[in-house]
Design a protein around this motif. Structure first.
Motif, mmCIF file in Angstrom:
data_model
loop_
_atom_site.group_PDB
_atom_site.id
_atom_site.type_symbol
_atom_site.label_atom_id
_atom_site.label_comp_id
_atom_site.label_asym_id
_atom_site.label_seq_id
_atom_site.Cartn_x
_atom_site.Cartn_y
_atom_site.Cartn_z
ATOM 1 N N VAL A 42 44.806 -0.158 -10.121
ATOM 2 C CA VAL A 42 45.171 1.219 -9.812
ATOM 3 C C VAL A 42 44.117 1.761 -8.849
ATOM 4 O O VAL A 42 42.936 1.786 -9.176
ATOM 5 C CB VAL A 42 45.218 2.089 -11.090
ATOM 6 C CG1 VAL A 42 45.570 3.523 -10.750
ATOM 7 C CG2 VAL A 42 46.203 1.501 -12.075
ATOM 8 N N PRO A 43 44.546 2.165 -7.656
ATOM 9 C CA PRO A 43 43.552 2.657 -6.699
ATOM 10 C C PRO A 43 42.916 3.963 -7.168
ATOM 11 O O PRO A 43 43.577 4.813 -7.757
ATOM 12 C CB PRO A 43 44.360 2.887 -5.416
ATOM 13 C CG PRO A 43 45.764 3.010 -5.863
ATOM 14 C CD PRO A 43 45.901 2.226 -7.135
ATOM 15 N N VAL A 44 41.633 4.073 -6.911
ATOM 16 C CA VAL A 44 40.910 5.309 -7.222
ATOM 17 C C VAL A 44 40.936 6.159 -5.957
ATOM 18 O O VAL A 44 40.448 5.738 -4.913
ATOM 19 C CB VAL A 44 39.456 5.004 -7.650
ATOM 20 C CG1 VAL A 44 38.687 6.289 -7.875
ATOM 21 C CG2 VAL A 44 39.448 4.142 -8.899
ATOM 22 N N LEU A 45 41.537 7.328 -6.067
ATOM 23 C CA LEU A 45 41.654 8.197 -4.904
ATOM 24 C C LEU A 45 40.291 8.760 -4.527
ATOM 25 O O LEU A 45 39.521 9.160 -5.399
ATOM 26 C CB LEU A 45 42.632 9.335 -5.200
ATOM 27 C CG LEU A 45 44.051 8.886 -5.547
ATOM 28 C CD1 LEU A 45 44.910 10.096 -5.876
ATOM 29 C CD2 LEU A 45 44.662 8.082 -4.426
ATOM 30 N N LYS A 46 40.010 8.759 -3.226
ATOM 31 C CA LYS A 46 38.714 9.246 -2.755
ATOM 32 C C LYS A 46 38.822 10.460 -1.844
ATOM 33 O O LYS A 46 37.866 11.213 -1.710
ATOM 34 C CB LYS A 46 37.981 8.117 -2.019
ATOM 35 C CG LYS A 46 37.624 6.966 -2.938
ATOM 36 C CD LYS A 46 36.848 5.904 -2.214
ATOM 37 C CE LYS A 46 36.533 4.769 -3.171
ATOM 38 N NZ LYS A 46 35.899 3.659 -2.497
ATOM 39 N N TYR A 47 39.995 10.638 -1.215
ATOM 40 C CA TYR A 47 40.155 11.742 -0.261
ATOM 41 C C TYR A 47 41.495 12.436 -0.501
ATOM 42 O O TYR A 47 42.491 11.785 -0.805
ATOM 43 C CB TYR A 47 40.104 11.221 1.182
ATOM 44 C CG TYR A 47 38.824 10.484 1.485
ATOM 45 C CD1 TYR A 47 37.688 11.174 1.893
ATOM 46 C CD2 TYR A 47 38.746 9.105 1.334
ATOM 47 C CE1 TYR A 47 36.507 10.498 2.146
ATOM 48 C CE2 TYR A 47 37.568 8.421 1.588
ATOM 49 C CZ TYR A 47 36.457 9.126 1.988
ATOM 50 O OH TYR A 47 35.284 8.468 2.232
ATOM 51 N N ARG A 48 41.517 13.775 -0.345
ATOM 52 C CA ARG A 48 42.751 14.539 -0.472
ATOM 53 C C ARG A 48 42.727 15.677 0.527
ATOM 54 O O ARG A 48 41.719 16.373 0.673
ATOM 55 C CB ARG A 48 42.909 15.110 -1.876
ATOM 56 C CG ARG A 48 44.147 16.019 -1.972
ATOM 57 C CD ARG A 48 44.351 16.672 -3.307
ATOM 58 N NE ARG A 48 44.800 15.656 -4.237
ATOM 59 C CZ ARG A 48 44.266 15.462 -5.433
ATOM 60 N NH1 ARG A 48 43.275 16.208 -5.848
ATOM 61 N NH2 ARG A 48 44.730 14.530 -6.220
ATOM 62 N N HIS A 49 43.862 15.882 1.188
ATOM 63 C CA HIS A 49 44.002 17.016 2.095
ATOM 64 C C HIS A 49 44.211 18.253 1.240
ATOM 65 O O HIS A 49 45.090 18.285 0.381
ATOM 66 C CB HIS A 49 45.187 16.799 3.033
ATOM 67 C CG HIS A 49 45.194 17.730 4.194
ATOM 68 N ND1 HIS A 49 45.457 19.085 4.066
ATOM 69 C CD2 HIS A 49 44.960 17.515 5.515
ATOM 70 C CE1 HIS A 49 45.394 19.659 5.250
ATOM 71 N NE2 HIS A 49 45.095 18.731 6.154
ATOM 72 N N GLY A 58 40.602 5.070 0.367
ATOM 73 C CA GLY A 58 39.478 4.558 1.143
ATOM 74 C C GLY A 58 39.618 3.083 1.506
ATOM 75 O O GLY A 58 38.738 2.524 2.141
ATOM 76 N N GLU A 59 40.719 2.447 1.100
ATOM 77 C CA GLU A 59 40.947 1.027 1.401
ATOM 78 C C GLU A 59 41.881 0.913 2.595
ATOM 79 O O GLU A 59 42.819 1.687 2.739
ATOM 80 C CB GLU A 59 41.594 0.335 0.193
ATOM 81 C CG GLU A 59 40.779 0.403 -1.070
ATOM 82 C CD GLU A 59 39.746 -0.692 -1.157
ATOM 83 O OE1 GLU A 59 39.986 -1.790 -0.618
ATOM 84 O OE2 GLU A 59 38.694 -0.453 -1.773
ATOM 85 N N GLY A 60 41.641 -0.073 3.439
ATOM 86 C CA GLY A 60 42.528 -0.316 4.571
ATOM 87 C C GLY A 60 42.317 0.677 5.697
ATOM 88 O O GLY A 60 41.309 1.374 5.771
ATOM 89 N N ALA A 61 43.318 0.726 6.560
ATOM 90 C CA ALA A 61 43.232 1.587 7.741
ATOM 91 C C ALA A 61 43.262 3.061 7.348
ATOM 92 O O ALA A 61 43.936 3.454 6.403
ATOM 93 C CB ALA A 61 44.387 1.282 8.685
ATOM 94 N N GLN A 62 42.528 3.843 8.089
ATOM 95 C CA GLN A 62 42.469 5.282 7.845
ATOM 96 C C GLN A 62 43.837 5.880 8.159
ATOM 97 O O GLN A 62 44.387 5.667 9.229
ATOM 98 C CB GLN A 62 41.394 5.887 8.748
ATOM 99 C CG GLN A 62 40.993 7.285 8.408
ATOM 100 C CD GLN A 62 39.918 7.789 9.340
ATOM 101 O OE1 GLN A 62 40.188 8.000 10.516
ATOM 102 N NE2 GLN A 62 38.720 7.959 8.825
#
Length: 91
Positions: A42-49, A58-62
């Motif tokens: 389960v990905p851990v979210l790092k950024y939110r608008h 935060g994984e892969g392409a921005q």
């Protein structure tokens, strides 16, 4: 047709079977190995608008939304970064 590597493995197995005096009946009784499923990560979210709610782990392409928020909308990385406690609780 077998590869040279397969032939080498078969020779090794035959030698081990002969050395340990293993019978065909003993080999027939060996159960197939159980396949263990890999746990789903389960990905851990790092950024939110802050306005659209779009997220990125935060994984892969921005993602495009993040690039635009930083370059066109004037947000800083710190403004978009989720606090550790909030990002971990959503995962």
């Amino acid at each position: 047709m077998r590869t040279a590597e397969q032939e080498a493995v078969l020779r090794s197995v035959r030698k081990l079977v002969a050395f340990w005096q293993i019978t065909a009946d003993e080999l027939a009784g060996i159960p197939e190995p159980v396949r263990v499923q890999e746990p789903v990560r389960v990905p851990v979210l790092k950024y939110r608008h802050p306005r659209t709610g779009e997220t990125w782990d935060g994984e892969g392409a921005q993602p495009t939304w993040l690039r635009e928020a930083l370059t066109r909308q004037g947000y800083t990385v710190e403004e978009l970064r989720l606090p550790q406690s909030e990002s971990a609780s959503e995962a």
